[in-house]
Motif scaffolding. Structure first.
Motif, PDB file in Angstrom:
ATOM      1  N   THR A 163       0.751  -1.404  -0.028  1.00  0.00           N
ATOM      2  CA  THR A 163       0.074  -0.020  -0.092  1.00  0.00           C
ATOM      3  C   THR A 163       0.831   1.241   0.031  1.00  0.00           C
ATOM      4  O   THR A 163       1.786   1.388   0.784  1.00  0.00           O
ATOM      5  CB  THR A 163      -1.030   0.053   1.365  1.00  0.00           C
ATOM      6  OG1 THR A 163      -1.719  -0.968   1.255  1.00  0.00           O
ATOM      7  CG2 THR A 163      -1.741   1.180   1.352  1.00  0.00           C
ATOM      8  N   ARG A 164       0.315   2.347  -0.793  1.00  0.00           N
ATOM      9  CA  ARG A 164       1.294   3.623  -0.823  1.00  0.00           C
ATOM     10  C   ARG A 164       0.616   4.359   0.421  1.00  0.00           C
ATOM     11  O   ARG A 164      -0.530   4.413   0.537  1.00  0.00           O
ATOM     12  CB  ARG A 164       0.871   4.088  -2.076  1.00  0.00           C
ATOM     13  CG  ARG A 164       1.673   3.900  -3.237  1.00  0.00           C
ATOM     14  CD  ARG A 164       1.222   4.719  -4.336  1.00  0.00           C
ATOM     15  NE  ARG A 164       1.275   6.094  -4.349  1.00  0.00           N
ATOM     16  CZ  ARG A 164       0.972   7.155  -5.136  1.00  0.00           C
ATOM     17  NH1 ARG A 164       0.090   6.788  -6.049  1.00  0.00           N
ATOM     18  NH2 ARG A 164       0.949   8.395  -4.929  1.00  0.00           N
ATOM     19  N   ARG A 165       1.600   4.949   1.153  1.00  0.00           N
ATOM     20  CA  ARG A 165       1.003   5.644   2.354  1.00  0.00           C
ATOM     21  C   ARG A 165       2.017   7.022   2.273  1.00  0.00           C
ATOM     22  O   ARG A 165       2.840   7.062   1.836  1.00  0.00           O
ATOM     23  CB  ARG A 165       1.213   4.822   3.627  1.00  0.00           C
ATOM     24  CG  ARG A 165       0.402   3.567   3.701  1.00  0.00           C
ATOM     25  CD  ARG A 165       0.637   2.794   5.024  1.00  0.00           C
ATOM     26  NE  ARG A 165      -0.395   1.956   5.286  1.00  0.00           N
ATOM     27  CZ  ARG A 165      -0.190   0.540   5.231  1.00  0.00           C
ATOM     28  NH1 ARG A 165       0.841   0.085   4.894  1.00  0.00           N
ATOM     29  NH2 ARG A 165      -1.333  -0.369   5.576  1.00  0.00           N
ATOM     30  N   THR A 179       7.615   3.205  -0.667  1.00  0.00           N
ATOM     31  CA  THR A 179       6.538   1.861  -0.792  1.00  0.00           C
ATOM     32  C   THR A 179       7.508   0.683  -1.316  1.00  0.00           C
ATOM     33  O   THR A 179       7.932   0.627  -2.307  1.00  0.00           O
ATOM     34  CB  THR A 179       5.315   2.330  -1.681  1.00  0.00           C
ATOM     35  OG1 THR A 179       4.800   3.428  -1.224  1.00  0.00           O
ATOM     36  CG2 THR A 179       4.512   1.008  -1.847  1.00  0.00           C
ATOM     37  N   ALA A 228      -3.692   6.442   3.098  1.00  0.00           N
ATOM     38  CA  ALA A 228      -3.257   5.416   2.222  1.00  0.00           C
ATOM     39  C   ALA A 228      -3.940   5.805   0.661  1.00  0.00           C
ATOM     40  O   ALA A 228      -5.055   6.499   0.864  1.00  0.00           O
ATOM     41  CB  ALA A 228      -3.705   4.026   2.663  1.00  0.00           C
ATOM     42  N   TRP A 234      -6.384   9.902  -1.591  1.00  0.00           N
ATOM     43  CA  TRP A 234      -5.669   9.612  -0.269  1.00  0.00           C
ATOM     44  C   TRP A 234      -6.823   9.633   0.631  1.00  0.00           C
ATOM     45  O   TRP A 234      -7.694  10.595   0.839  1.00  0.00           O
ATOM     46  CB  TRP A 234      -4.616  10.767  -0.069  1.00  0.00           C
ATOM     47  CG  TRP A 234      -3.461  10.781  -0.912  1.00  0.00           C
ATOM     48  CD1 TRP A 234      -3.062  11.385  -1.977  1.00  0.00           C
ATOM     49  CD2 TRP A 234      -2.407   9.649  -0.791  1.00  0.00           C
ATOM     50  NE1 TRP A 234      -1.786  11.145  -2.589  1.00  0.00           N
ATOM     51  CE2 TRP A 234      -1.215  10.257  -1.631  1.00  0.00           C
ATOM     52  CE3 TRP A 234      -2.184   8.783   0.162  1.00  0.00           C
ATOM     53  CZ2 TRP A 234      -0.219   9.407  -1.893  1.00  0.00           C
ATOM     54  CZ3 TRP A 234      -0.930   8.088   0.049  1.00  0.00           C
ATOM     55  CH2 TRP A 234       0.119   8.383  -0.960  1.00  0.00           C
ATOM     56  N   ASP A 237      -6.098   6.338   7.099  1.00  0.00           N
ATOM     57  CA  ASP A 237      -5.792   4.771   7.126  1.00  0.00           C
ATOM     58  C   ASP A 237      -5.433   4.474   8.357  1.00  0.00           C
ATOM     59  O   ASP A 237      -4.256   4.397   8.916  1.00  0.00           O
ATOM     60  CB  ASP A 237      -4.578   4.502   6.358  1.00  0.00           C
ATOM     61  CG  ASP A 237      -4.160   3.028   6.328  1.00  0.00           C
ATOM     62  OD1 ASP A 237      -4.939   2.228   6.630  1.00  0.00           O
ATOM     63  OD2 ASP A 237      -2.892   2.659   6.120  1.00  0.00           O
TER      64      ASP A 237
END
Length: 355
Positions: A163-165, A179, A228, A234, A237
């Protein structure tokens, strides 16, 4: 997310609530005779800590390095500390031993440097488990790739580990977190195994929890700044659903639970492990508990109360636990709590087990 301190009534209301009934899919976790855990990377290193029958400390002279300013051209050095976590876990049943790596620290070099200074041969690692996808637990994979030889190395992860955060903190620029790349890891020879559900490793004697049930009222996860990428936008999360823990049942003693950050909440994690395995006793808890900072300080009191009730014999709370929670745990559990430090080793043996 909790942002204001709770009253005594709030704490009582937020007491842990075990999930009712037995687990739908109970885990037959085979007991082990011994588990040895070495903290290869943690946020601190204290060369003056002393050990005991459970704990070994590397001391100041872990290794020698070149230093021309000294008469003999060398000096002794300790171990690297950084904002990250990595632990080497060796389980023994009878004469058979298996070694796993649980997380790998922040930087590409810290874990392998500490392993070298401790005399740990990382080429003997038989598998890797990532607690979650945050970069301070996966950065050392780059260094590990050069130590494992040519064989494929199994790696157990949750599917959301990719997951991109980002962190969106008011008054600061948005900071996207590094990531993980599945393509890069498979290209390095890691055999990536994605599991949401619990996994049994090492002939059924190591449990990876998979997603953790959230049953307490007070462990509500990350604040709104933790976001996330959904694929289109966005979003907050809070749960970090890829958070998972490693669990071992030491014969006659109870469960040993190892966390990375404990984003699921340490009480949730322990109760989830108890429910999955049917083993009610917590013998030891090690790893990060993520109780640091103003957003998490209201969680400290109910967490410490729950841990006191669980009554573990060993608590090694490190990494992101935070100094306020460390002080509270040390005061509430003086016989169980010991300070964490890079390079420390913990040996837990089963009842009736010979060395």
């Amino acid at each position: 997310m909790c942002t204001e301190p709770g009253s005594a009534a709030d704490v009582l209301t937020a007491a842990p609530r075990p999930a009712p009934g037995a687990a739908v899919d109970p885990i037959a976790l085979e007991p082990v005779d011994e588990v040895r855990i070495t903290t290869l990377v943690d946020n601190s290193f204290d060369a003056l800590l002393t050990g005991d029958e459970r704990v070994t400390r590397p001391g100041t002279g872990a290794a020698r390095v070149d230093a021309p300013q000294f008469e003999n051209g060398t000096t002794t050095v300790g171990l690297v500390a950084e904002h990250g976590f990595a632990a080497l876990v060796t389980v023994r049943r009878g004469e058979r031993e298996t070694t796993l790596l649980f997380d790998t620290g922040l930087s590409p070099t810290a874990m392998v440097t500490n392993a070298d200074r401790l005399g740990v041969d990382l080429s003997g690692v038989q598998g890797v488990v990532l607690s979650h996808g945050h970069f301070d637990h996966a950065g050392g994979l780059a260094g590990l790739a050069g130590r494992r030889g040519t064989r494929a190395l199994p790696m157990v992860v949750h599917p959301l580990v990719w997951t991109r955060r980002r962190l969106r903190i008011p008054g600061r620029d948005d900071a996207e977190l590094p990531t993980l790349s599945k393509r890069a890891l498979t290209g390095e020879g890691f055999e990536v195994i994605e599991r949401r559900e619990p996994s049994l490793l090492v002939d059924g004697c190591v449990l990876i929890t998979g997603e953790v049930d959230r049953t307490t009222e007070f462990e509500r996860g990350m604040p709104p700044a933790h976001q996330a990428w959904s694929g289109s936008e966005w979003r907050h999360d809070p749960l970090v659903k890829d958070d998972q823990a490693l669990v071992v049942h030491v014969r006659g003693r109870g469960l040993v639970v190892l966390t990375g950050c404990g984003h699921a909440g340490v009480v949730n994690i322990v109760r989830h492990a108890q429910r999955l395995t049917g083993v009610g006793r917590l013998h030891a808890l090690l790893g990060g508990l993520h109780l640091s900072g103003p957003a998490f300080e209201p969680v400290i009191a109910p967490t410490v109360a729950a841990m006191t009730e669980l009554g573990p014999e060993l608590v090694v709370s490190g990494h992101c636990t935070g100094w306020r929670a460390q002080h509270a745990l040390a005061a509430a559990l003086p016989d169980a709590w010991v300070p964490s430090s890079s390079g420390s080793g913990y040996r837990l043996t089963g009842l009736g087990t010979t060395a």
